[in-house]
Design a protein around this motif. Structure first.
Motif, PDB file in Angstrom:
ATOM      1  N   GLU A   1      -2.479   2.075   1.528  1.00 40.64           N
ATOM      2  CA  GLU A   1      -2.279   0.660   1.839  1.00 40.64           C
ATOM      3  C   GLU A   1      -0.932   0.151   1.363  1.00 40.64           C
ATOM      4  OE1 GLU A   1      -4.409  -3.469   0.396  1.00 40.64           O
ATOM      5  OE2 GLU A   1      -5.647  -1.707   0.799  1.00 40.64           O
ATOM      6  N   GLU A   2      -0.517   0.609   0.167  1.00 44.68           N
ATOM      7  CA  GLU A   2       0.742   0.126  -0.385  1.00 44.68           C
ATOM      8  C   GLU A   2       1.920   0.518   0.498  1.00 44.68           C
ATOM      9  OE1 GLU A   2       3.379   0.501  -4.516  1.00 44.68           O
ATOM     10  OE2 GLU A   2       1.496   1.626  -4.264  1.00 44.68           O
ATOM     11  N   ASP A   3       1.961   1.779   0.935  1.00 40.39           N
ATOM     12  CA  ASP A   3       3.055   2.228   1.794  1.00 40.39           C
ATOM     13  C   ASP A   3       3.011   1.538   3.151  1.00 40.39           C
ATOM     14  OD1 ASP A   3       4.154   3.871  -0.086  1.00 40.39           O
ATOM     15  OD2 ASP A   3       3.122   5.676   0.601  1.00 40.39           O
ATOM     16  N   TYR A   4       1.798   1.333   3.664  1.00 45.82           N
ATOM     17  CA  TYR A   4       1.678   0.644   4.944  1.00 45.82           C
ATOM     18  C   TYR A   4       2.247  -0.765   4.851  1.00 45.82           C
ATOM     19  CZ  TYR A   4      -0.231  -2.163   8.647  1.00 45.82           C
ATOM     20  OH  TYR A   4      -0.354  -3.057   9.684  1.00 45.82           O
ATOM     21  N   ASN A   5       1.846  -1.474   3.793  1.00 44.08           N
ATOM     22  CA  ASN A   5       2.275  -2.864   3.664  1.00 44.08           C
ATOM     23  C   ASN A   5       3.743  -3.011   3.287  1.00 44.08           C
ATOM     24  OD1 ASN A   5      -0.087  -4.268   4.400  1.00 44.08           O
ATOM     25  ND2 ASN A   5      -1.017  -3.807   2.421  1.00 44.08           N
ATOM     26  N   LYS A   6       4.364  -1.903   2.881  1.00 46.96           N
ATOM     27  CA  LYS A   6       5.802  -1.943   2.609  1.00 46.96           C
ATOM     28  C   LYS A   6       6.628  -1.770   3.881  1.00 46.96           C
ATOM     29  CE  LYS A   6       5.870  -0.401  -2.193  1.00 46.96           C
ATOM     30  NZ  LYS A   6       6.226   0.699  -3.109  1.00 46.96           N
ATOM     31  N   GLY A   7       5.935  -1.474   4.986  1.00 43.58           N
ATOM     32  CA  GLY A   7       6.645  -1.462   6.253  1.00 43.58           C
ATOM     33  C   GLY A   7       6.907  -0.109   6.843  1.00 43.58           C
ATOM     34  N   LYS A   8       6.198   0.941   6.367  1.00 42.30           N
ATOM     35  CA  LYS A   8       6.470   2.273   6.892  1.00 42.30           C
ATOM     36  C   LYS A   8       5.836   2.521   8.253  1.00 42.30           C
ATOM     37  CE  LYS A   8       7.416   4.808   2.691  1.00 42.30           C
ATOM     38  NZ  LYS A   8       7.176   6.039   1.944  1.00 42.30           N
ATOM     39  N   VAL A   9       4.849   1.730   8.625  1.00 45.18           N
ATOM     40  CA  VAL A   9       4.165   1.946   9.899  1.00 45.18           C
ATOM     41  C   VAL A   9       3.548   0.640  10.350  1.00 45.18           C
ATOM     42  CG1 VAL A   9       1.939   2.552   8.883  1.00 45.18           C
ATOM     43  CG2 VAL A   9       2.540   3.471  11.112  1.00 45.18           C
ATOM     44  N   GLU A  10       3.351   0.514  11.636  1.00 43.98           N
ATOM     45  CA  GLU A  10       2.651  -0.634  12.175  1.00 43.98           C
ATOM     46  C   GLU A  10       1.363  -0.166  12.812  1.00 43.98           C
ATOM     47  OE1 GLU A  10       5.054  -2.734  14.902  1.00 43.98           O
ATOM     48  OE2 GLU A  10       6.599  -3.261  13.430  1.00 43.98           O
TER      49      GLU A  10
END
Length: 586
Positions: free
Chosen positions: A266-275
């Motif tokens: 979740e942390e990496d997702y919310n940092k903008g690595k993927v949509e």
């Protein structure tokens, strides 16, 4: 925690807290308060010094060394360390993992009672006593029943695929990808509620359907994975994002179907690595290499021989032709008046075909055209489809005599060896014998297939079956493991397959990469799946002028042949198109 499995330990062999407590290895730190606010938080270096630590402790009392906000849940015997679920996804993916119970107790399990942490307020019953307890014919508590495999666990789910009650450990290893229902749904009937997650799992979260993501306030920036219900396991909250398949998944999904995929937390997702977006048409580009006009109306089957010539079937015209490609058309070498629903090439470069009212496959000598009986017989059933694996096993889709729909009688997929000896038969969602007989109200033999129309397989032994569901050609793709367990069922994509434009699968083909392509005839699409049946992307063939795609085959140069059928309403004199496509990057 699940988020750890995506980064450091993906592919490692993981174990649970229980397995750790059964060994002599040590753990670390203390756990994040939201994870274990009712636990004693220990530094991993202190384990072994605490009173009684040589005998047992709880994994969740230990903070992960890599992910400080996660509690440990498995013990990696390969690396001799405690890990969290995030670690299990990358660094420890494929390692030998054990849970807390196995660690603490060793391999000997207690059959007499369930583990007190799980069912200390329940009456623990042997599964054979179900049906004898008061009111059991209507409702009962799963947690009153001891798991048949893990004797220190109480049951918490019912597997409709295998027709048995299971515990959470069984769901991760043996029943991953099966159709599971919880106690509430079981006692209410078979219909599942997709709107909420089981309260035991996410009673402190806002539970959202995955399709509502993007509509919630602030969803374009950040949101909690645990607010989203898993699409596969309805009693689980999501905890990881699979960038390979472009979907949110739960810890159960990560263990088998998405094991080895690229996962992020979740942390990496919310940092903008993927949509997270709906599955979209891929940037993969197919290119038409050649276009041919056939001598028949429907190209329902294609088999390519080693010399590049091919046999094509039109089951609507009772026509089977041996053809070669000349210029922009097919030149007929030999034509036979046979209605065949299934065709496949064997290692001798001859072909097997199904024929009407015959339980035995026919063998056609591709040089002489002579037709003889083969050794492959599925009596008393009648063959529909044929697939030959790389190790010469023959897989046959079959049905009993009578009308196609409604699906009355037997429908099965049968695996034979090279000599025609039956190896496996898959007919019901529970095809293995149970060691314990359940009461009648728990015994349901649900058919696996309605009409197993086309078959392929992958190098890992998975079997893909195009299952036609009705007279309107609606269908699905059923994926079986080599042992016959249901790994998944693909029913199309909501973005392109609707009630008005349903998924209409016809041909299916395994590429050299082990990816799967499926023709969606009425929608003029190709669906591209992984070797576990997960969607990768889809491709609109109509954009390049290809309509009504049906059959598929690989050429000797590893291009794809797509056989089409004539447009609906065309006269009988219309000729079907055959296309040769390049497919870089799949």
């Amino acid at each position: 925690m699940v988020g750890c499995t995506t980064k450091v330990h993906n592919g490692h062999e993981l174990i649970e807290e229980e397995d750790l407590n059964k060994g002599n290895n040590k753990c670390k730190d203390r756990v994040h308060q939201r994870i274990a606010n009712d636990h004693r938080i220990l530094d991993i270096t202190g384990i072994g010094k605490q009173k009684g630590s040589n005998e047992i402790f709880t994994f969740s009392d230990v903070q992960c060394e890599v992910h400080s906000d996660q509690a440990c849940c498995l013990y990696c015997t390969t690396c001799n360390t405690l890990i969290c679920f995030k670690c299990s996804a990358k660094v420890h993916n494929g390692h030998e993992l054990i849970d807390e119970e196995d660690y603490s107790k060793g391999k000997d399990k207690c059959k007499g009672m369930a583990y007190s942490r799980i069912a200390n307020d329940h009456r623990i019953l042997d599964i054979t006593s179900i049906g004898k307890q008061e009111g059991s014919k209507e409702t009962f508590r799963f947690s009153d029943v001891q798991c048949e495999v893990h004797f220190d666990q109480a049951c918490c789910l019912y597997c409709t695929t295998c027709n048995t009650l299971i515990c959470f450990k069984c769901s991760a290893k043996f029943h991953n990808g099966h159709e599971l229902i919880d106690e509430e749904d079981f006692n209410k009937g078979k219909d599942k509620c997709k709107g909420t997650v089981h309260s035991r799992i996410a009673n402190d979260h806002r539970i959202l359907d995955i399709t509502s993501i993007g509509k919630q306030e602030g969803s374009k920036e950040t949101f909690r994975f645990s607010d989203v219900q898993c699409e596969v396991h309805f009693d689980q909250a999501c905890c990881l994002y699979c960038t390979t398949c472009n979907t949110l998944i739960c810890f159960k999904c990560s263990a088998k179907v998405h094991n080895g995929h690229e996962l992020i937390d979740e942390e990496d997702y919310n940092k903008g690595k993927v949509e997270i977006t709906p599955k979209q048409q891929s940037k993969i580009v197919f290119e038409i290499s050649e276009e041919f006009t056939s001598d028949t109306t429907y190209l329902t089957n294609i088999v390519v021989l080693s010399n590049g010539s091919m046999w094509v079937g039109d089951n609507s015209k009772f026509k089977l032709q041996h053809v070669t490609l000349r210029g922009n058309s097919t030149e007929v070498i030999r034509s036979l008046n046979i209605k065949t629903d299934g065709m496949a090439k064997i290692h001798s470069n001859n072909i097997l075909v199904t024929t009407d009212d015959e339980t035995k496959l026919k063998l056609i000598d591709t040089i002489t055209g002579q037709i003889t009986d083969s050794v492959y017989d599925v009596k008393p059933l009648y063959p529909i489809s044929i697939h030959v694996t790389s190790d010469h096993r023959v897989i046959i889709g079959a049905k009993s005599s009578g009308m196609l729909f409604p699906a009355i009688g037997r429908r099965a997929v049968i695996v034979l060896d090279q000599d025609g000896k039956q190896l496996e038969e898959y007919e019901h969602e529970k095809h293995n014998k149970r060691s314990v007989t359940l009461p009648k109200f728990l015994t349901i033999n649900k058919n696996l297939f309605t009409y197993p129309r086309h078959i392929t397989s992958t190098s890992n032994g998975n079997i893909f079956v195009v299952d036609r569901l009705d007279d309107d050609y609606r269908g699905r793709v059923v994926v079986l493991s080599q042992g016959g367990d249901i790994l998944g069922t693909y029913t199309g994509l909501s973005e392109v397959n609707t009630d008005n434009d349903p998924f209409t699968p016809r041909g299916i083909l395994t590429l050299p990469s082990d990816n799967i392509i499926v023709t969606d005839m009425d929608n003029h699409l190709l669906h591209i799946l992984t070797d576990h049946g997960q969607i990768i992307t889809y491709y609109t063939l109509q954009d390049m002028g290809i309509i009504y795609p049906y059959s598929l085959a690989l050429s000797t140069t590893r291009t794809i042949y797509i056989g089409c059928v004539s447009e609906k309403g065309c006269p009988d004199t219309a000729k079907a198109k055959l296309y040769e496509l390049e497919y870089p990057g799949i």
